[in-house]
Scaffold this motif. Structure first.
Motif, PDB file in Angstrom:
ATOM      1  N   VAL A 100      18.902  26.265   4.686  1.00  0.00           N
ATOM      2  CA  VAL A 100      19.695  27.497   4.750  1.00  0.00           C
ATOM      3  C   VAL A 100      18.797  28.710   4.542  1.00  0.00           C
ATOM      4  O   VAL A 100      18.949  29.734   5.220  1.00  0.00           O
ATOM      5  CB  VAL A 100      20.833  27.476   3.701  1.00  0.00           C
ATOM      6  N   SER A 104      19.100  31.159   7.677  1.00  0.00           N
ATOM      7  CA  SER A 104      20.094  32.221   7.506  1.00  0.00           C
ATOM      8  C   SER A 104      19.637  33.540   8.112  1.00  0.00           C
ATOM      9  O   SER A 104      20.461  34.361   8.493  1.00  0.00           O
ATOM     10  CB  SER A 104      20.450  32.408   6.039  1.00  0.00           C
ATOM     11  N   ASP A 105      18.342  33.752   8.221  1.00  0.00           N
ATOM     12  CA  ASP A 105      17.855  34.975   8.856  1.00  0.00           C
ATOM     13  C   ASP A 105      18.137  34.991  10.349  1.00  0.00           C
ATOM     14  O   ASP A 105      18.300  36.053  10.938  1.00  0.00           O
ATOM     15  CB  ASP A 105      16.354  35.140   8.627  1.00  0.00           C
ATOM     16  N   ARG A 109      24.731  34.154   7.316  1.00  0.00           N
ATOM     17  CA  ARG A 109      25.219  33.147   6.365  1.00  0.00           C
ATOM     18  C   ARG A 109      26.662  32.733   6.618  1.00  0.00           C
ATOM     19  O   ARG A 109      27.159  31.826   5.981  1.00  0.00           O
ATOM     20  CB  ARG A 109      25.066  33.687   4.944  1.00  0.00           C
ATOM     21  N   ARG A 110      27.361  33.397   7.509  1.00  0.00           N
ATOM     22  CA  ARG A 110      28.779  33.110   7.711  1.00  0.00           C
ATOM     23  C   ARG A 110      29.017  31.660   8.134  1.00  0.00           C
ATOM     24  O   ARG A 110      29.905  30.992   7.610  1.00  0.00           O
ATOM     25  CB  ARG A 110      29.369  34.065   8.742  1.00  0.00           C
ATOM     26  N   PHE A 112      27.142  29.069   7.565  1.00  0.00           N
ATOM     27  CA  PHE A 112      26.845  28.184   6.439  1.00  0.00           C
ATOM     28  C   PHE A 112      27.992  28.184   5.432  1.00  0.00           C
ATOM     29  O   PHE A 112      28.330  27.154   4.862  1.00  0.00           O
ATOM     30  CB  PHE A 112      25.542  28.582   5.765  1.00  0.00           C
ATOM     31  N   LEU A 113      28.605  29.344   5.221  1.00  0.00           N
ATOM     32  CA  LEU A 113      29.730  29.446   4.301  1.00  0.00           C
ATOM     33  C   LEU A 113      30.926  28.653   4.836  1.00  0.00           C
ATOM     34  O   LEU A 113      31.582  27.921   4.091  1.00  0.00           O
ATOM     35  CB  LEU A 113      30.107  30.917   4.097  1.00  0.00           C
ATOM     36  N   TRP A 155      26.132  26.293   0.296  1.00  0.00           N
ATOM     37  CA  TRP A 155      26.685  27.400  -0.503  1.00  0.00           C
ATOM     38  C   TRP A 155      25.566  28.264  -1.070  1.00  0.00           C
ATOM     39  O   TRP A 155      25.664  29.471  -1.151  1.00  0.00           O
ATOM     40  CB  TRP A 155      27.539  26.832  -1.626  1.00  0.00           C
TER      41      TRP A 155
END
Length: 156
Positions: A100, A104-105, A109-110, A112-113, A155
């Motif tokens: 992550v 995430s870059d 992050r959406r 992954f959430l 998370w």
């Protein structure tokens, strides 16, 4: 990294507060309080707090119930099974948090959430299927904690 000249060594060592800048601490505390109030007024922050609460509330009892079921089926191996499943969970969480961190870059992050929230019902469904099919408790605990570690890593 924190520069050495910005560290208050007396405060870090729990000694008397340094008399060099008595008003600086008050201004810093005031700035922290103002920032916290500003954060609390954001509508997305409230949603994140609720999501965090529900995610953790849904996540907690499953391992406890599985360990109790393992102890009732095989008391002599329950602690070993729970320990192995915790180790698996922590290893998977560390690996997925690393993924992550690097990914995430690229896409934010959406996803992954959303993914970590989807892991919980899948984990509960697989655990229920494993328990109803009388799989060995160690296998059920490891699968449950593998998905738990994946969800917690997403998370993070």
């Amino acid at each position: 990294l924190v520069r050495a000249d910005r560290i208050d060594h007396d405060r870090a060592a729990c000694r008397e507060r340094s008399a060099q800048t008595p008003g600086k601490e008050t201004a810093s505390t005031q700035r922290i309080i103002e920032s916290f109030h500003k954060l609390c007024r954001l509508p997305k922050f409230g949603i994140l707090v609720l999501l965090t609460f529900f995610f953790n509330a849904a996540n907690m009892p499953q391992l406890n119930l599985l360990v109790q079921a393992a102890a009732s089926k095989s008391p002599h191996s329950a602690i070993f099974s729970a320990s192995v499943s915790q180790i698996v969970s922590n290893l998977v969480m560390s690996a997925s948090a690393g993924i992550v961190f690097f990914q995430s870059d690229l896409g934010g992050r959406r996803l992954f959430l959303i993914g970590c929230c989807l892991v919980l019902p899948v984990r509960a469904l697989l655990t229920a299927c494993f328990l109803s099919a009388d799989y060995p408790m160690l296998q059920t605990l490891v699968v449950c904690q593998l998905l738990d570690g994946l969800g917690m890593g997403l998370w993070d």
